[in-house]
Design an enzyme around this catalytic site. Structure first.
Site, PDB file in Angstrom:
ATOM      1  N   SER A 142       0.854  -1.195   0.000  1.00 30.36           N
ATOM      2  CA  SER A 142       0.000   0.000   0.000  1.00 30.36           C
ATOM      3  C   SER A 142       0.884   1.237   0.000  1.00 30.36           C
ATOM      4  O   SER A 142       2.009   1.200   0.522  1.00 30.36           O
ATOM      5  CB  SER A 142      -0.872   0.013   1.259  1.00 30.36           C
ATOM      6  OG  SER A 142      -1.515   1.269   1.410  1.00 30.36           O
ATOM      7  N   TYR A 155      -1.537  -1.170  10.339  1.00 30.62           N
ATOM      8  CA  TYR A 155      -1.647  -1.329   8.874  1.00 30.62           C
ATOM      9  C   TYR A 155      -0.358  -0.836   8.219  1.00 30.62           C
ATOM     10  O   TYR A 155       0.242  -1.533   7.385  1.00 30.62           O
ATOM     11  CB  TYR A 155      -2.850  -0.534   8.366  1.00 30.62           C
ATOM     12  CG  TYR A 155      -3.135  -0.709   6.883  1.00 30.62           C
ATOM     13  CD1 TYR A 155      -4.162  -1.551   6.442  1.00 30.62           C
ATOM     14  CD2 TYR A 155      -2.398  -0.033   5.910  1.00 30.62           C
ATOM     15  CE1 TYR A 155      -4.425  -1.717   5.092  1.00 30.62           C
ATOM     16  CE2 TYR A 155      -2.657  -0.200   4.556  1.00 30.62           C
ATOM     17  CZ  TYR A 155      -3.672  -1.023   4.151  1.00 30.62           C
ATOM     18  OH  TYR A 155      -3.941  -1.189   2.808  1.00 30.62           O
TER      19      TYR A 155
HETATM   20  P1  NAD Z   1     -11.389  -6.342   0.576  1.00 20.27           P
HETATM   21  O1  NAD Z   1     -11.797  -6.229   1.999  1.00 20.27           O
HETATM   22  O2  NAD Z   1     -12.319  -5.903  -0.484  1.00 20.27           O
HETATM   23  O3  NAD Z   1     -10.964  -7.858   0.288  1.00 20.27           O
HETATM   24  C1  NAD Z   1     -10.043  -8.492   1.128  1.00 20.27           C
HETATM   25  C2  NAD Z   1     -10.268  -9.999   1.070  1.00 20.27           C
HETATM   26  O4  NAD Z   1      -9.241 -10.603   1.880  1.00 20.27           O
HETATM   27  C3  NAD Z   1     -11.620 -10.427   1.676  1.00 20.27           C
HETATM   28  O5  NAD Z   1     -12.247 -11.380   0.842  1.00 20.27           O
HETATM   29  C4  NAD Z   1     -11.241 -11.035   3.027  1.00 20.27           C
HETATM   30  O6  NAD Z   1     -12.117 -12.081   3.430  1.00 20.27           O
HETATM   31  C5  NAD Z   1      -9.845 -11.570   2.732  1.00 20.27           C
HETATM   32  N1  NAD Z   1      -9.033 -11.730   3.937  1.00 20.27           N
HETATM   33  C6  NAD Z   1      -8.761 -10.794   4.884  1.00 20.27           C
HETATM   34  N2  NAD Z   1      -8.008 -11.337   5.859  1.00 20.27           N
HETATM   35  C7  NAD Z   1      -7.811 -12.641   5.514  1.00 20.27           C
HETATM   36  C8  NAD Z   1      -7.123 -13.722   6.122  1.00 20.27           C
HETATM   37  N3  NAD Z   1      -6.508 -13.584   7.298  1.00 20.27           N
HETATM   38  N4  NAD Z   1      -7.134 -14.921   5.503  1.00 20.27           N
HETATM   39  C9  NAD Z   1      -7.780 -15.090   4.314  1.00 20.27           C
HETATM   40  N5  NAD Z   1      -8.446 -14.097   3.688  1.00 20.27           N
HETATM   41  C10 NAD Z   1      -8.457 -12.889   4.299  1.00 20.27           C
HETATM   42  O7  NAD Z   1      -9.993  -5.554   0.486  1.00 20.27           O
HETATM   43  P2  NAD Z   1      -9.251  -4.853  -0.758  1.00 20.27           P
HETATM   44  O8  NAD Z   1      -9.511  -3.407  -0.659  1.00 20.27           O
HETATM   45  O9  NAD Z   1      -9.510  -5.583  -1.995  1.00 20.27           O
HETATM   46  O10 NAD Z   1      -7.732  -5.065  -0.302  1.00 20.27           O
HETATM   47  C11 NAD Z   1      -6.938  -6.118  -0.817  1.00 20.27           C
HETATM   48  C12 NAD Z   1      -5.478  -5.802  -0.490  1.00 20.27           C
HETATM   49  O11 NAD Z   1      -5.117  -4.567  -1.105  1.00 20.27           O
HETATM   50  C13 NAD Z   1      -5.230  -5.626   1.011  1.00 20.27           C
HETATM   51  O12 NAD Z   1      -3.976  -6.177   1.340  1.00 20.27           O
HETATM   52  C14 NAD Z   1      -5.203  -4.120   1.178  1.00 20.27           C
HETATM   53  O13 NAD Z   1      -4.404  -3.714   2.268  1.00 20.27           O
HETATM   54  C15 NAD Z   1      -4.578  -3.702  -0.149  1.00 20.27           C
HETATM   55  N6  NAD Z   1      -4.870  -2.312  -0.516  1.00 20.27           N
HETATM   56  C16 NAD Z   1      -6.144  -1.915  -0.811  1.00 20.27           C
HETATM   57  C17 NAD Z   1      -6.377  -0.580  -1.154  1.00 20.27           C
HETATM   58  C18 NAD Z   1      -7.750  -0.066  -1.532  1.00 20.27           C
HETATM   59  O14 NAD Z   1      -7.912   1.157  -1.678  1.00 20.27           O
HETATM   60  N7  NAD Z   1      -8.747  -0.931  -1.694  1.00 20.27           N
HETATM   61  C19 NAD Z   1      -5.308   0.325  -1.172  1.00 20.27           C
HETATM   62  C20 NAD Z   1      -4.042  -0.113  -0.854  1.00 20.27           C
HETATM   63  C21 NAD Z   1      -3.823  -1.440  -0.531  1.00 20.27           C
END
Ligand code: NAD
Length: 254
Positions: A142, A155
């Site tokens: 991130s 985080y």
């Molecule tokens: P999201 O919540 O839409 O999806 C995350 C998925 O991961 C969910 O299906 C959840 O069940 C699963 N998950 C969480 N913890 C878990 C675990 N311990 N074991 C198995 N599955 C698990 O999130 P997202 O926004 O798609 O984020 C995905 C990744 O991208 C994350 O690592 C997040 O930090 C990173 N990210 C997202 C953004 C954003 O703006 N959406 C920005 C920067 C980084």
């Protein structure tokens, strides 16, 4: 058994992971989805019936379930290589409250879901990745590993650790396995949630306009970057920022 390329994505039940999994399935890859959300994976399995998709319910921050899921993946691959592992799972909400009220258990939940999970899944994936002439690992970090809002300690620390794990693995696992990180900025994920949690993004014009690229990011922006990194044979140990220019923008008070 087919020699098609195969990708394994953690946290593939929703959001960036789900969209990236569907992107690669559309490209003709075999896809393996790991997630702790059983309903989300069942929905995915209904959407992608057939031999080209494996789903495994697994908390990727815990050692025993990870070993079990990679056992199932090993059986499913039946001697074929794993081409790419995407360590994407994480707790998407970065806000953990004030530092003096942050419990060790809460701190650990962010670290486990992201950083510990990437270590555990990468370790278990190694024998499968080593079957390939060229394989890679992509860690979804991130821009919060580089800059912060208040009260996002766990985080930010988890993602900073993931960036360091990325270059450390890259120098250790090459030349056959490349390891890179993607640092997404603001990525709109509401349309990529499981059915009953799906929604339309609720962004104001100013939310888009504050990005030099003129818009917030989409899941496809990240999926296409994973696709590029999976093929980019001379790129390893890198942190690729995909944020529409937000971390390049200076902010002064009026
Ligand atoms: P999201 O919540 O839409 O999806 C995350 C998925 O991961 C969910 O299906 C959840 O069940 C699963 N998950 C969480 N913890 C878990 C675990 N311990 N074991 C198995 N599955 C698990 O999130 P997202 O926004 O798609 O984020 C995905 C990744 O991208 C994350 O690592 C997040 O930090 C990173 N990210 C997202 C953004 C954003 O703006 N959406 C920005 C920067 C980084």
């Amino acid at each position: 058994m087919s020699k098609d390329k195969t990708i394994c994505i953690t946290g593939a039940g929703a959001g960036i992971g789900r969209g990236t999994l569907l992107h690669f399935h559309g490209l003709g890859w075999r896809v393996a989805a790991l997630d702790k959300d059983e309903d989300a994976l069942a929905e995915l399995a209904r959407l992608l019936p057939g031999e080209r998709c494996l789903t495994a319910v697994c908390d990727v921050g815990q050692e025993a379930p990870v070993k079990q899921a990679f056992g199932a993946l090993t059986d499913w691959l039946d001697g074929d290589p794993l081409t790419c592992l995407v360590n994407n799972a994480g707790i998407a909400d970065p806000f953990c409250g004030p530092l003096d009220e942050l419990s060790l258990a809460a701190w650990q939940s962010w670290i486990d879901a992201s950083l510990t999970a990437a270590f555990l899944c990468s370790r278990e994936a190694l024998p499968l990745l080593r079957r390939a002439e060229q394989a890679s690992i992509v860690n979804i970090s991130s821009t919060r590993s580089r800059m912060s809002e208040k009260d996002t300690f766990a985080y930010a620390a988890a993602k900073g650790g993931l960036d360091a794990l990325t270059h450390s693995m890259a120098v250790s696992l090459g030349p056959r396995i490349r390891v890179n990180a993607i640092l997404p900025g603001w990525i709109v994920t509401q349309p990529w949630q499981k059915e009953r949690e799906r929604g339309e993004p609720d962004l104001r014009p100013v939310d888009h306009a504050q990005h030099p690229a003129g818009r917030a990011g989409t899941v496809e922006d990240i999926a296409r970057t994973v696709e590029w990194l999976a093929e980019a044979g001379f790129v390893t140990g890198e942190q690729v920022v995909v944020d529409g220019g937000m971390t390049r923008k200076m902010i002064y008070a009026d």
